[in-house]
Enzyme design. Structure first.
Site, PDB file in Angstrom:
ATOM      1  N   HIS A 102      -3.594  -1.529  -7.707  1.00 18.77           N
ATOM      2  CA  HIS A 102      -2.842  -2.191  -6.626  1.00 18.77           C
ATOM      3  C   HIS A 102      -3.005  -3.710  -6.639  1.00 18.77           C
ATOM      4  O   HIS A 102      -2.278  -4.412  -5.937  1.00 18.77           O
ATOM      5  CB  HIS A 102      -3.274  -1.664  -5.251  1.00 18.77           C
ATOM      6  CG  HIS A 102      -2.930  -0.226  -5.018  1.00 18.77           C
ATOM      7  ND1 HIS A 102      -1.659   0.276  -5.203  1.00 18.77           N
ATOM      8  CD2 HIS A 102      -3.698   0.827  -4.632  1.00 18.77           C
ATOM      9  CE1 HIS A 102      -1.666   1.582  -4.938  1.00 18.77           C
ATOM     10  NE2 HIS A 102      -2.888   1.940  -4.593  1.00 18.77           N
ATOM     11  N   ASP A 111      -5.733  11.559  -7.148  1.00 15.73           N
ATOM     12  CA  ASP A 111      -5.409  11.791  -5.734  1.00 15.73           C
ATOM     13  C   ASP A 111      -4.090  12.536  -5.525  1.00 15.73           C
ATOM     14  O   ASP A 111      -3.670  12.726  -4.382  1.00 15.73           O
ATOM     15  CB  ASP A 111      -5.449  10.480  -4.929  1.00 15.73           C
ATOM     16  CG  ASP A 111      -4.921   9.295  -5.689  1.00 15.73           C
ATOM     17  OD1 ASP A 111      -4.279   9.492  -6.738  1.00 15.73           O
ATOM     18  OD2 ASP A 111      -5.136   8.152  -5.235  1.00 15.73           O
TER      19      ASP A 111
HETATM   20 ZN   LIG Z   1      -4.326   6.319  -5.361  1.00 11.01          ZN
END
Ligand SMILES: [Zn+2]
Length: 294
Positions: free
Chosen positions: A122, A238
């Site tokens: 990110h 995830d």
């Molecule tokens: Zn993630």
């Protein structure tokens, strides 16, 4: 004892386990419990190696100097989820150094995995966000390019869109990005392809496992058709059915299958841990690695 068991090179530093924000899902046990399981198991051999160091040149190939200065000596948190923790600049550098080492090992034909935190995908060129401070996989890809790899790709299988990697790679010569992720979900980007070289495969929550698998294969095929010479896998876990931060349905078997597919694509690759927040993360990492070596 028959055949030699397959070997995976793991880059890891226990320093990656020594920082935490109280109650934060991106916690030391993610890596420490995975390390313990990999050391206990005997299905494949793990060759544990030190992460070494990283030059500022390697970081500044990918990030603005302002971000590095902010990491070193700024003040205040980066966002609500991304705290300025003591020593975080060094920990982020370790994580990026490990990604570079994994890339170098892959170039020598080894199977390599970076078992480090913080994650990186990110982090944009100029901004730390979403638990990420430096974009380790992008830094490793930059290093690969600098060492003569003409085209490098990232396959991002984390359930969240790798907005930072996309920001860094967008229309940049010699880089290709493919991300399979839940949408809608954090950070909200990745709803369609971007520029000439960023390929996004958004999937709704509760996507059937077979369809999720096929979409991962589609992203991998895209990288192959783009003729990348090396792939960095942003290995997030995830999309797992019991992950607390997303709503997908993958099981350990699916990560095994994904590992197999990546290996069978026949392109040198290395993997870098991104997300994965369930207590089963160690089993998922092991399944993925077992798929790779199978
Ligand atoms: Zn993630």
């Amino acid at each position: 004892m028959g055949n030699n068991p397959a070997k995976v090179v793991i880059f890891h530093s226990e320093a990656a386990e020594d920082y935490a924000a109280p109650g934060h899902p991106e916690r030391p046990a993610r890596v420490s419990s995975t390390r313990e399981l990999l050391k206990r198991q005997s299905d494949f051999v793990c060759d544990w190696r030190a992460v070494g160091t990283i030059s500022e040149e390697s970081i500044l190939r990918i990030h603005d100097s302002g971000l590095l200065e902010n990491l070193k000596s700024g003040s205040g948190n980066f966002d609500a989820d991304t705290a300025r923790l003591a020593g975080i600049c060094d920990r982020a550098k370790d994580s990026a150094a490990a990604a570079i080492r994994a890339m170098e090992a892959a170039k020598k034909g080894e199977i390599a995995f970076s078992l480090m935190r913080p994650p990186g995908h990110h982090a944009t060129r100029s901004t730390a966000m979403g638990f990420c401070y430096l974009n380790s996989i992008a830094i490793a890809c930059g290093e690969a390019r600098a060492s003569g790899v003409k085209r490098v790709g990232v396959l991002d299988i984390d359930v969240h869109h790798g907005n930072g990697t996309e920001d860094i790679f967008l229309d940049r010569e010699g880089y290709v990005f493919a991300s399979i992720h839940q949408s809608p979900c954090y950070p909200g980007s990745g709803t369609s392809h971007a520029g000439k070289n960023c390929f996004n495969y958004p999937l709704p929550p509760l996507t059937a496992r077979n369809y999720y698998r096929e979409t991962v294969r589609e992203g991998l095929s895209k990288l192959a058709s783009e003729k990348v010479e090396l792939i960095g896998v942003s290995a997030g876990f995830d999309a797992y059915a019991r992950d607390p931060l997303a709503q997908e349905l993958l099981e350990a078997d699916d990560f095994y299958w994904i590992g197999q597919q990546i290996r069978q694509a026949g392109i040198p690759f290395f993997s870098v841990l991104e997300g994965g927040y369930s207590n089963d993360l160690p089993l998922l990492v092991k399944a993925y690695l077992q798929g790779i070596v199978s």
